[in-house]
Design an enzyme around this catalytic site. Structure first.
Site, short mmCIF file in Angstrom:
data_model
loop_
_atom_site.label_atom_id
_atom_site.label_comp_id
_atom_site.label_asym_id
_atom_site.label_seq_id
_atom_site.Cartn_x
_atom_site.Cartn_y
_atom_site.Cartn_z
N ARG A 46 0.81 -1.21 0.00
CA ARG A 46 0.00 0.00 0.00
C ARG A 46 0.85 1.26 0.00
O ARG A 46 0.38 2.32 -0.39
CB ARG A 46 -0.93 0.00 1.23
CG ARG A 46 -2.04 -1.04 1.13
CD ARG A 46 -2.90 -1.06 2.38
NE ARG A 46 -2.15 -1.49 3.55
CZ ARG A 46 -2.65 -1.59 4.78
NH1 ARG A 46 -3.91 -1.26 4.98
NH2 ARG A 46 -1.91 -2.00 5.78
N LYS A 145 -1.43 -18.87 5.74
CA LYS A 145 -2.41 -19.17 6.78
C LYS A 145 -2.56 -17.94 7.67
O LYS A 145 -1.64 -17.12 7.76
CB LYS A 145 -1.99 -20.41 7.57
CG LYS A 145 -0.72 -20.21 8.45
CD LYS A 145 -1.07 -19.84 9.88
CE LYS A 145 0.15 -19.67 10.74
NZ LYS A 145 -0.14 -19.12 12.07
N HIS A 175 3.99 -22.96 6.46
CA HIS A 175 5.44 -23.03 6.26
C HIS A 175 6.08 -24.22 6.97
O HIS A 175 7.18 -24.64 6.61
CB HIS A 175 6.12 -21.72 6.68
CG HIS A 175 6.24 -21.52 8.16
ND1 HIS A 175 5.29 -20.85 8.89
CD2 HIS A 175 7.19 -21.92 9.04
CE1 HIS A 175 5.66 -20.83 10.16
NE2 HIS A 175 6.80 -21.47 10.29
N LYS A 179 9.61 -27.38 6.09
CA LYS A 179 10.76 -27.71 6.93
C LYS A 179 11.30 -29.09 6.57
O LYS A 179 10.54 -30.04 6.38
CB LYS A 179 10.37 -27.67 8.41
CG LYS A 179 10.08 -26.26 8.93
CD LYS A 179 9.73 -26.29 10.40
CE LYS A 179 9.49 -24.90 10.95
NZ LYS A 179 10.70 -24.08 10.99
N GLU A 213 7.19 -21.69 22.18
CA GLU A 213 7.83 -20.43 21.80
C GLU A 213 8.26 -19.69 23.05
O GLU A 213 7.55 -19.71 24.07
CB GLU A 213 6.86 -19.56 21.00
CG GLU A 213 6.34 -20.18 19.72
CD GLU A 213 5.34 -19.26 19.03
OE1 GLU A 213 5.73 -18.61 18.05
OE2 GLU A 213 4.19 -19.19 19.49
N HIS A 237 -0.26 -25.62 11.99
CA HIS A 237 1.02 -26.31 12.12
C HIS A 237 0.89 -27.68 12.79
O HIS A 237 1.37 -28.70 12.29
CB HIS A 237 2.00 -25.47 12.95
CG HIS A 237 2.30 -24.13 12.36
ND1 HIS A 237 2.25 -23.88 11.01
CD2 HIS A 237 2.66 -22.95 12.93
CE1 HIS A 237 2.57 -22.61 10.79
NE2 HIS A 237 2.81 -22.04 11.94
N LYS A 335 3.17 -19.76 24.39
CA LYS A 335 4.10 -18.63 24.30
C LYS A 335 4.74 -18.39 25.66
O LYS A 335 4.24 -18.83 26.70
CB LYS A 335 3.36 -17.38 23.85
CG LYS A 335 2.92 -17.42 22.38
CD LYS A 335 2.34 -16.09 21.93
CE LYS A 335 2.06 -16.09 20.45
NZ LYS A 335 3.29 -16.24 19.63
#
Length: 488
Positions: A46, A145, A175, A179, A213, A237, A335
Site C-alpha cells: 500500500r 495461513k 510453512h 521444513k 515459543e 502447524h 508462548k
C-alpha cells in the site's frame, strides 16, 4: 511438470514476512540457479514508493537475513534488477490495472501470485486480479495461513477465491510443511522397513507433539488477541504434523495421494464437546515472569487490558480409526515458555515380558522412545535399552541409551534451507504436494470448532502460568492422569 512461472507478483511486499523470509528465499534460489530465466518479481504494497526506494529496503533486508556464504554485492545487484514495485490497495481498480500493465510488460508466461497479507484481503485481491485480466488457467495463487477464523469463514474465503481459481491453482501455505524435518517424517516412516510395521496401536502407547515459543505478543497484539493458541498454532502447524504422523501410507509421493491420506487422518479426529473439553483440554495465559533470565510482562499487562485469549493450550486427541484406536495424541503449544522447540515424541509400549529379572535385580525396562526434533536443532533420537558393561554376577543390568542422528552433522557441508525456499520453488514450478488442500483446511477447522464450541458452552476459562515455565499445572495433570509425562 507444468510450465514454470516467470513472474511472481508478491502482495504484502513491504511487510515483515516478505523481508525476513520471502525475499531472502528468492535470493537464495537465484544464487543457486533454480529460478527460471528470465524471472521477475513484481512487488506490491500500500505504501507509495518507486522501484529504487523499494529495492533499497530489500538490499537492507538481505544484509540481515540472507545466508552469509551467498551474500555479495554482485549477486545482490543482479537480484535487485529482477524486482520492481507497484503500489496497490485492495479495491482500487486503477491501481490493479497499473499492476496488470506492468506485469504484462514482463512477458506472457505463467504468473504466480503470493498473498503475504491478512486473510481479509485474500478475496478482494483475487477479485482485483481478475478484473485486471491477470487470472488465467496458468495463474497460480498462494495464500498464507490462516484461511479464515472458523469453518464458516474459511468456506467464505475458499468459495470467493475458488470462484476465480481451480483448486489445482490454489496453494495454501503452511510453512511447517517446508521444513526439512517435517518432510523427513515421511522419509522416516515410508523409506525405512524398521518403523512402519510398528507404527500403530499394537506397539505405540501415545504420541506427543510440542511447539513451544519463548516469545510473547511481539507486536502481534491486533492479530493475536481473540485468536489465541488454538487457532494460531494447533489448527494449522500442529494438525499438519499430526496428519503426517497418523496418515496411512500413500500409494505414491504425489500431491493427490499424499493429501488424500492426510485428510482421512484429519477426518478421524474425535470431536470434543462441553463435557470432554474439561478432561481433554487446558487453556492457559502467561503472567509476568522471566524467560532465559529476561523479565517478561504478563499477557494482559502487555495487551493493556484483561483478556480471555489463551496463549497456551494442551489437548488430548483421539483418532477413531483402525490404526490408532486407543492411542492418545497429546498436543501442547504455548508462548513465553522456557525454550523454543518443536518436537515429536513417539512413545512405544514396554516389552510384554522382561527376561532380565533374577538375583534380586528388578529394575524395570524403559519403553523405547523416538524423539523427532523439528527446531531449533533438527535431530532424530531413538532411545533403546543396552547392557551395562560388567560381569553381571548379580544379573544383567540394562541402561537406556540414545541413538542420535543429527541432520546438521549427517549432512554437514549442505546448506540448511529456509522452509520458504522449498515452498516458493514449488509454487513457481506448480507442485502442490506441500500445500494444504481445501478439504484438509475444512477438516482441521471442523475439529478446532468443536473444541472452541465446547469451551464456550462450558465456560472454560484460561488459567494463569508464569512466563518462563512449561504452562499451567493443569497442562501437566492432563497427561499425568494417564500415567505419562511431557517430554521436555
Amino acid at each position: 511438470m507444468p510450465d514454470k512461472s516467470a513472474t511472481l507478483i508478491l502482495f504484502g511486499a513491504t511487510g515483515d514476512l516478505a523481508h525476513r523470509m520471502v525475499f531472502p528465499s528468492l535470493y537464495h534460489l537465484q544464487c543457486d540457479g533454480l529460478l527460471p530465466r528470465p524471472f521477475h518479481i513484481l512487488a506490491s504494497g500500500r505504501t507509495e514508493m518507486d522501484d529504487a526506494a523499494f529495492r533499497a529496503t530489500i538490499a537492507e533486508a538481505l544484509k540481515t537475513y540472507a545466508a552469509a556464504e551467498l551474500f555479495d554485492d554482485a549477486r545482490v545487484a543482479a537480484f535487485l534488477d529482477t524486482v520492481i514495485y507497484c503500489p496497490v490497495a485492495a479495491g482500487d481498480d486503477a491501481q490493479f490495472a497499473a499492476l496488470a500493465e506492468r506485469a504484462k510488460a514482463l512477458g506472457d508466461g505463467p504468473v504466480a501470485v503470493y498473498l503475504s497479507t491478512p486473510p481479509s484481503l485474500f478475496a478482494p485481491t483475487a477479485e482485483g486480479l481478475a478484473k485486471a485480466g491477470l487470472v488465467a488457467p496458468t495463474t497460480r495463487i498462494a495464500m498464507e495461513k490462516p484461511i479464515g477464523k472458523d469453518l464458516a469463514s474459511s468456506r467464505e474465503v475458499n468459495d470467493a477465491v475458488g470462484a476465480l481459481f481451480h483448486e489445482e491453482q490454489i496453494f495454501r501455505v503452511d510453512h511447517y510443511l517446508g521444513k526439512e524435518t517435517v518432510q523427513n517424517l515421511m522419509a522416516l516412516r515410508f523409506g525405512n522397513r524398521l518403523f512402519e510395521p510398528l507404527w500403530n496401536s499394537s506397539a505405540i502407547d501415545h504420541v506427543q507433539i510440542t511447539v513451544a515459543e519463548t516469545v510473547g505478543l511481539e507486536g502481534r497484539v491486533s492479530y493475536y488477541d481473540g485468536v489465541g493458541a488454538l487457532k494460531d498454532m494447533v489448527q494449522n502447524h500442529m494438525l499438519q504434523i499430526l496428519s503426517i504422523i497418523a496418515m496411512e501410507p500413500p500409494a505414491r509421493m504425489d500431491s493427490t495421494s499424499v493429501r488424500d491420506e492426510k485428510v482421512k487422518a484429519l477426518r478421524s479426529l474425535r470431536p470434543m464437546n462441553a463435557d470432554t473439553v474439561h478432561t481433554h483440554s487446558v487453556r492457559g495465559q502467561y503472567r509476568d515472569g522471566a524467560v532465559k533470565g529476561k523479565l517478561v510482562a504478563g499477557y494482559a499487562e502487555e495487551l493493556g487490558k484483561p483478556s480471555d485469549t489463551e496463549t497456551f493450550v494442551a489437548l488430548k486427541a483421539h483418532l477413531d480409526n483402525w490404526r490408532w484406536t486407543g492411542v492418545p495424541f497429546y498436543l501442547r503449544t504455548g508462548k513465553a515458555m522456557p525454550n523454543r522447540q518443536s518436537e515429536i515424541l513417539i512413545q512405544f509400549k514396554p516389552v510384554t515380558h522382561s527376561i532380565f529379572r533374577r538375583n534380586g535385580y528388578h529394575k524395570p525396562l524403559e519403553p523405547n522412545q523416538l524423539i523427532i526434533r523439528l527446531q531449533p536443532d533438527e535431530n532424530i533420537r531413538l532411545c533403546i535399552m543396552a547392557k551395562q558393561p560388567g560381569l553381571d554376577r548379580d544379573g544383567v543390568k540394562l541402561q537406556e541409551v540414545g541413538l542420535d542422528v543429527s541432520l546438521a552433522h549427517a549432512f554437514e557441508g549442505e546448506r540448511r534451507r529456509i522452509a520458504y525456499e522449498r515452498l516458493l520453488l514449488d509454487l513457481i514450478e506448480g507442485d502442490t504436494t506441500l500445500f494444504v488442500r481445501r478439504d484438509e483446511v475444512e477438516a482441521q477447522w471442523t475439529w478446532i470448532d468443536s473444541i472452541a464450541a465446547g469451551w464456550r458452552a462450558s465456560g472454560q476459562k484460561v488459567v494463569q502460568y508464569a512466563a518462563g515455565t512449561w504452562g499451567p499445572s493443569a497442562g501437566i495433570a492432563l497427561i499425568e492422569r494417564d500415567g505419562a509425562s511431557w517430554y521436555d
